[in-house]
Motif scaffolding. Structure first.
Motif, PDB file in Angstrom:
ATOM      1  N   ASP A 185      -0.195  -4.004   6.146  1.00 16.52           N
ATOM      2  CA  ASP A 185      -0.809  -3.425   7.351  1.00 16.52           C
ATOM      3  C   ASP A 185      -2.263  -3.872   7.523  1.00 16.52           C
ATOM      4  N   HIS A 219       4.353  -4.391  10.454  1.00 14.35           N
ATOM      5  CA  HIS A 219       4.744  -3.938  11.788  1.00 14.35           C
ATOM      6  C   HIS A 219       4.591  -5.088  12.772  1.00 14.35           C
ATOM      7  N   ASP A 223       5.945   4.512   4.793  1.00 10.06           N
ATOM      8  CA  ASP A 223       6.853   3.524   5.395  1.00 10.06           C
ATOM      9  C   ASP A 223       6.873   2.204   4.615  1.00 10.06           C
ATOM     10  N   HIS A 224       6.061   2.100   3.569  1.00  9.06           N
ATOM     11  CA  HIS A 224       6.032   0.885   2.740  1.00  9.06           C
ATOM     12  C   HIS A 224       6.495   1.151   1.303  1.00  9.06           C
ATOM     13  N   HIS A 259       0.833  -1.215   0.000  1.00  6.82           N
ATOM     14  CA  HIS A 259       0.000   0.000   0.000  1.00  6.82           C
ATOM     15  C   HIS A 259       0.857   1.250   0.000  1.00  6.82           C
TER      16      HIS A 259
HETATM   17 ZN   LIG Z   1       2.769   0.687   7.899  1.00  6.01          ZN
END
Ligand SMILES: [Zn+2]
Ligand SMILES: [Zn+2]
Length: 206
Positions: free
Chosen positions: A142, A183, A65-66, A61
Motif C-alpha cells: 500500500d 489495491h 486486508d494484507h 504490512h
Molecule cells: Zn490495503
C-alpha cells in the motif's frame, strides 16, 4: 491471473495478493483478509500446485486486508512468514495472536525468491515493499495505489503521510518495469517512469 511468466495476481475483491514462482519455490506476497485464505488455496489448486509448494509468505504490512489469511495459510502450507521487524508487533495485534512471524527483516535484506526488502514506512511503521531487481518487479503493498491512476496511499488509512511520501521518493530511485499493488491494477511495463512522474507532481504541490 499470470501477469508475466512466474508472476501471478490473485485478485481477492478489493485487495490483491501475488504469487511469485521462483526457482527457490513459491512465494506468496500478502495474504488477503481472513476468509480469503480459501481463495488463495483455490488459486493454487487451479495451477495444479499443492499448498505445501508455498514455502514463504512475505507480508507488506499489518492491515487486515494484507495479513488476515496469513495464520491459516502458514498452517495449511507449512510456509514461513516474513515481515519487517518494525511491523511484527502490529501484525501480531492485528491477528490477535503471537508467533506468526518466523523471520524479521530489515531494509535492504535479501529474502527467498530472489527478492529484496525495501522498508517504506509511512502507511504503517514497518511497511515494506519487495523488489526483484533482475526481473524488474516491485511488490508495492500500500505504499502506492493504482485504482484510478497511480497515487500515494489513502490518507485515511495512512499513519504518517509525509513519511509515506518520502518512501515514494525512495521507490522512485529503484529501476522496475512491473509494479504489483495491494489495491488496483498491476502495471506490467514502464512502472518506474510513472512513479517518477508522481514524485514530480508531489514536489510541485509542496
Ligand atoms: Zn490495503
Ligand atoms: Zn494498508
Amino acid at each position: 491471473m499470470q501477469l508475466v511468466p512466474g508472476l501471478h495476481q490473485i485478485g481477492l475483491g478489493y485487495v490483491n495478493a501475488f504469487l511469485w514462482d521462483s526457482p527457490d519455490g513459491l512465494v506468496l506476497i500478502d495474504a488477503g483478509v481472513d476468509e480469503q485464505a480459501a481463495g488463495i488455496l483455490a488459486y493454487l489448486t487451479g495451477l495444479g500446485r499443492q499448498p505445501s509448494a508455498v514455502r514463504w509468505i512475505l507480508i507488506t504490512h499489518s492491515h487486515p486486508d494484507h495479513i488476515g489469511g496469513a495464520a491459516k495459510l502458514k498452517e495449511v502450507c507449512g510456509a514461513q512468514v516474513l515481515a519487517h521487524r518494525d511491523e511484527v508487533a502490529a501484525i501480531e495485534s492485528s491477528l490477535g495472536r503471537a508467533k506468526v512471524i518466523d523471520r524479521e527483516l530489515v531494509d535492504g535484506e535479501g529474502t527467498p525468491g530472489g527478492l529484496k526488502a525495501i522498508h517504506t514506512p509511512g502507511h504503517t511503521r514497518g511497511h515494506t515493499c519487495y523488489y526483484h531487481p533482475r526481473r524488474s518487479i516491485l511488490f508495492v503493498g500500500d505504499a502506492l495505489t493504482n485504482r484510478e491512476g497511480l497515487a500515494g496511499p489513502s490518507e485515511k488509512y495512512t499513519a504518517d503521510m509525509p513519511e509515506a511520501q518520502r518512501s515514494i521518493r525512495k521507490l522512485s530511485q529503484l529501476s522496475f518495469e512491473i509494479a504489483c499493488f495491494g489495491h488496483g491494477e498491476p502495471l506490467t511495463a514502464g512502472a518506474c517512469t510513472l512513479v517518477d512522474r508522481l514524485v514530480e507532481r508531489m514536489e510541485s504541490n509542496r
